[in-house]
Write a protein that holds these residues in place. Structure first.
Motif, PDB file in Angstrom:
ATOM      1  N   GLY A  89      58.727  20.509  48.775  1.00  0.00           N
ATOM      2  CA  GLY A  89      58.429  20.692  47.367  1.00  0.00           C
ATOM      3  C   GLY A  89      57.514  21.877  47.133  1.00  0.00           C
ATOM      4  O   GLY A  89      57.165  22.627  48.049  1.00  0.00           O
ATOM      5  N   LYS A  90      57.126  22.034  45.877  1.00  0.00           N
ATOM      6  CA  LYS A  90      56.237  23.120  45.481  1.00  0.00           C
ATOM      7  C   LYS A  90      54.845  22.582  45.199  1.00  0.00           C
ATOM      8  O   LYS A  90      54.672  21.414  44.873  1.00  0.00           O
ATOM      9  CB  LYS A  90      56.791  23.824  44.244  1.00  0.00           C
ATOM     10  CG  LYS A  90      58.155  24.464  44.451  1.00  0.00           C
ATOM     11  CD  LYS A  90      58.654  25.101  43.175  1.00  0.00           C
ATOM     12  CE  LYS A  90      60.032  25.728  43.375  1.00  0.00           C
ATOM     13  NZ  LYS A  90      60.552  26.334  42.114  1.00  0.00           N
ATOM     14  N   VAL A  91      53.852  23.470  45.313  1.00  0.00           N
ATOM     15  CA  VAL A  91      52.464  23.065  45.100  1.00  0.00           C
ATOM     16  C   VAL A  91      52.244  22.581  43.669  1.00  0.00           C
ATOM     17  O   VAL A  91      51.391  21.725  43.416  1.00  0.00           O
ATOM     18  CB  VAL A  91      51.512  24.242  45.421  1.00  0.00           C
ATOM     19  CG1 VAL A  91      50.081  23.903  45.075  1.00  0.00           C
ATOM     20  CG2 VAL A  91      51.622  24.610  46.893  1.00  0.00           C
ATOM     21  N   GLY A  92      53.030  23.082  42.731  1.00  0.00           N
ATOM     22  CA  GLY A  92      52.881  22.664  41.338  1.00  0.00           C
ATOM     23  C   GLY A  92      53.614  21.393  40.975  1.00  0.00           C
ATOM     24  O   GLY A  92      53.548  20.940  39.827  1.00  0.00           O
ATOM     25  N   ASP A  93      54.310  20.772  41.940  1.00  0.00           N
ATOM     26  CA  ASP A  93      55.079  19.558  41.663  1.00  0.00           C
ATOM     27  C   ASP A  93      54.173  18.347  41.442  1.00  0.00           C
ATOM     28  O   ASP A  93      53.037  18.302  41.918  1.00  0.00           O
ATOM     29  CB  ASP A  93      56.028  19.245  42.823  1.00  0.00           C
ATOM     30  CG  ASP A  93      57.172  20.234  42.920  1.00  0.00           C
ATOM     31  OD1 ASP A  93      57.387  20.984  41.944  1.00  0.00           O
ATOM     32  OD2 ASP A  93      57.842  20.260  43.972  1.00  0.00           O
ATOM     33  N   LEU A  94      54.716  17.359  40.752  1.00  0.00           N
ATOM     34  CA  LEU A  94      54.032  16.080  40.587  1.00  0.00           C
ATOM     35  C   LEU A  94      54.142  15.266  41.879  1.00  0.00           C
ATOM     36  O   LEU A  94      55.076  15.437  42.662  1.00  0.00           O
ATOM     37  CB  LEU A  94      54.654  15.283  39.435  1.00  0.00           C
ATOM     38  CG  LEU A  94      54.476  15.875  38.036  1.00  0.00           C
ATOM     39  CD1 LEU A  94      55.391  15.174  37.043  1.00  0.00           C
ATOM     40  CD2 LEU A  94      53.034  15.759  37.576  1.00  0.00           C
ATOM     41  N   MET A  95      53.184  14.388  42.097  1.00  0.00           N
ATOM     42  CA  MET A  95      53.186  13.543  43.298  1.00  0.00           C
ATOM     43  C   MET A  95      54.145  12.364  43.091  1.00  0.00           C
ATOM     44  O   MET A  95      53.735  11.242  42.785  1.00  0.00           O
ATOM     45  CB  MET A  95      51.774  13.044  43.602  1.00  0.00           C
ATOM     46  CG  MET A  95      50.859  14.101  44.152  1.00  0.00           C
ATOM     47  SD  MET A  95      49.267  13.405  44.644  1.00  0.00           S
ATOM     48  CE  MET A  95      48.602  14.760  45.625  1.00  0.00           C
ATOM     49  N   ARG A  96      55.404  12.627  43.253  1.00  0.00           N
ATOM     50  CA  ARG A  96      56.425  11.597  43.082  1.00  0.00           C
ATOM     51  C   ARG A  96      56.997  11.185  44.435  1.00  0.00           C
ATOM     52  O   ARG A  96      56.946  11.936  45.411  1.00  0.00           O
ATOM     53  CB  ARG A  96      57.554  12.092  42.176  1.00  0.00           C
ATOM     54  CG  ARG A  96      57.115  12.371  40.744  1.00  0.00           C
ATOM     55  CD  ARG A  96      58.312  12.722  39.885  1.00  0.00           C
ATOM     56  NE  ARG A  96      57.964  13.008  38.515  1.00  0.00           N
ATOM     57  CZ  ARG A  96      57.816  12.086  37.565  1.00  0.00           C
ATOM     58  NH1 ARG A  96      57.977  10.809  37.875  1.00  0.00           N
ATOM     59  NH2 ARG A  96      57.501  12.428  36.333  1.00  0.00           N
ATOM     60  N   THR A  97      57.575   9.990  44.473  1.00  0.00           N
ATOM     61  CA  THR A  97      58.215   9.492  45.676  1.00  0.00           C
ATOM     62  C   THR A  97      59.729   9.540  45.518  1.00  0.00           C
ATOM     63  O   THR A  97      60.237   9.499  44.386  1.00  0.00           O
ATOM     64  CB  THR A  97      57.787   8.046  45.977  1.00  0.00           C
ATOM     65  OG1 THR A  97      58.465   7.578  47.138  1.00  0.00           O
ATOM     66  CG2 THR A  97      58.111   7.112  44.813  1.00  0.00           C
ATOM     67  N   THR A  98      60.433   9.633  46.619  1.00  0.00           N
ATOM     68  CA  THR A  98      61.898   9.658  46.573  1.00  0.00           C
ATOM     69  C   THR A  98      62.487   8.253  46.627  1.00  0.00           C
ATOM     70  O   THR A  98      63.707   8.090  46.604  1.00  0.00           O
ATOM     71  CB  THR A  98      62.449  10.482  47.756  1.00  0.00           C
ATOM     72  OG1 THR A  98      61.967   9.916  48.992  1.00  0.00           O
ATOM     73  CG2 THR A  98      62.011  11.929  47.657  1.00  0.00           C
ATOM     74  N   LEU A  99      61.642   7.239  46.712  1.00  0.00           N
ATOM     75  CA  LEU A  99      62.118   5.861  46.786  1.00  0.00           C
ATOM     76  C   LEU A  99      62.837   5.474  45.500  1.00  0.00           C
ATOM     77  O   LEU A  99      62.302   5.633  44.405  1.00  0.00           O
ATOM     78  CB  LEU A  99      60.943   4.915  47.030  1.00  0.00           C
ATOM     79  CG  LEU A  99      61.257   3.419  47.137  1.00  0.00           C
ATOM     80  CD1 LEU A  99      62.097   3.141  48.375  1.00  0.00           C
ATOM     81  CD2 LEU A  99      59.975   2.603  47.177  1.00  0.00           C
ATOM     82  N   ASP A 100      64.055   4.961  45.638  1.00  0.00           N
ATOM     83  CA  ASP A 100      64.834   4.537  44.483  1.00  0.00           C
ATOM     84  C   ASP A 100      64.259   3.243  43.899  1.00  0.00           C
ATOM     85  O   ASP A 100      64.049   2.269  44.635  1.00  0.00           O
ATOM     86  CB  ASP A 100      66.291   4.308  44.888  1.00  0.00           C
ATOM     87  CG  ASP A 100      67.158   3.917  43.710  1.00  0.00           C
ATOM     88  OD1 ASP A 100      67.381   4.748  42.832  1.00  0.00           O
ATOM     89  OD2 ASP A 100      67.598   2.739  43.671  1.00  0.00           O
TER      90      ASP A 100
END
Length: 259
Positions: A89-100
């Motif tokens: 990801g990018k440094v500006g991305d939100l701290m999200r998870t890929t878990l469905d």
């Protein structure tokens, strides 16, 4: 129409109050005090961020926090890329998870909550949200009767497994039978401590210190500008105090001839 609206509002507030009370009194153990000095320790906050990304962000997310906000605790873009971003990801991305979310509900029975403001939302009569988290993360124990194989003193029958078990090791509770303080003649069982079955990668003291770092980060993440707000508040109060003295003397000088 107005009466109906007011009645509905009062019922809603009552339900919120009951929910908040249930959360505040969840579990029977007193909450241990979180070491607040860690909030001013950049090394502790950085280590807490590392623990959060490695052990929490797999299932939980912090959708109101961006990676680049970690600049505030002394991390550079390169350090964030090397130690916090593992999925390209990018440094500006939100701290999200890929878990469905659907899979998470099937596996755990509920979607793991967002942790952006978890420390602020868990405060109650027993202490602050940081106190709760500090107690919760340190009081897991082995319980084969549960689906995950784990239970927790601060949150009995919790659906979350003990993700930090490799660091803490495996423990079983010491259970003591005592007189029920609310009903004479009735016995109740309380957990008075733990027996270490297998050691972890950390000593108990090291583990408590690491959990303190993690909770410090969770507390910071709920309001990254908190420390700055406190500093500005002190400056403003000092300024107003000095201004009050000048205003008082100026007022006296204006009115001395009138009197």
């Amino acid at each position: 129409m107005t009466k109906k609206f007011i009645a509905t509002l009062l019922i809603g507030l009552g339900l919120l109050g009951l929910q908040g009370g249930a959360q505040a009194n969840e579990g029977g153990a007193p909450w241990d005090k979180f070491p607040t000095y860690k909030m001013e320790d950049m090394a502790a906050l950085q280590n807490g961020a590392k623990l959060f990304v490695n052990y929490c962000l797999n299932c939980h997310q912090a959708s109101f926090m961006r990676y680049n906000r970690l600049h505030d605790i002394g991390l550079t873009d390169q350090q964030i890329k090397d130690n916090m971003l593992f999925s390209g990801g990018k440094v500006g991305d939100l701290m999200r998870t890929t878990l469905d979310p659907k899979q998470a509900k099937e596996w755990f029975g509920a979607v793991p909550p967002d942790l952006s403001v978890i420390a602020r939302s868990r405060s109650g009569e027993r202490g602050s949200g940081a106190d709760y988290l500090y107690t919760y993360l340190r009081t897991f124990y082995r319980d084969e009767t549960k689906a995950t194989g784990w239970n927790n003193v601060a949150f009995p029958s919790v659906a979350m497994p003990h993700v930090l078990w490799e660091l803490q090791g495996v423990r079983v509770p010491k259970i003591e039978e005592i007189e029920d303080p609310h009903e004479h003649g009735l016995k109740t069982h309380v957990i008075t401590g733990f027996d270490q079955v297998t050691p972890g990668k950390m000593t108990p003291r090291q583990f408590d210190d690491a959990v303190g770092d993690l909770v410090a980060y969770l507390q910071w993440m709920g309001e990254p500008a908190q420390s700055e707000r406190f500093r500005l508040g002190v400056i403003v109060l000092l300024f107003l105090s000095v201004l009050t003295v000048f205003a008082w003397r100026l007022n006296a000088a204006y009115w001395k001839d009138v009197k």
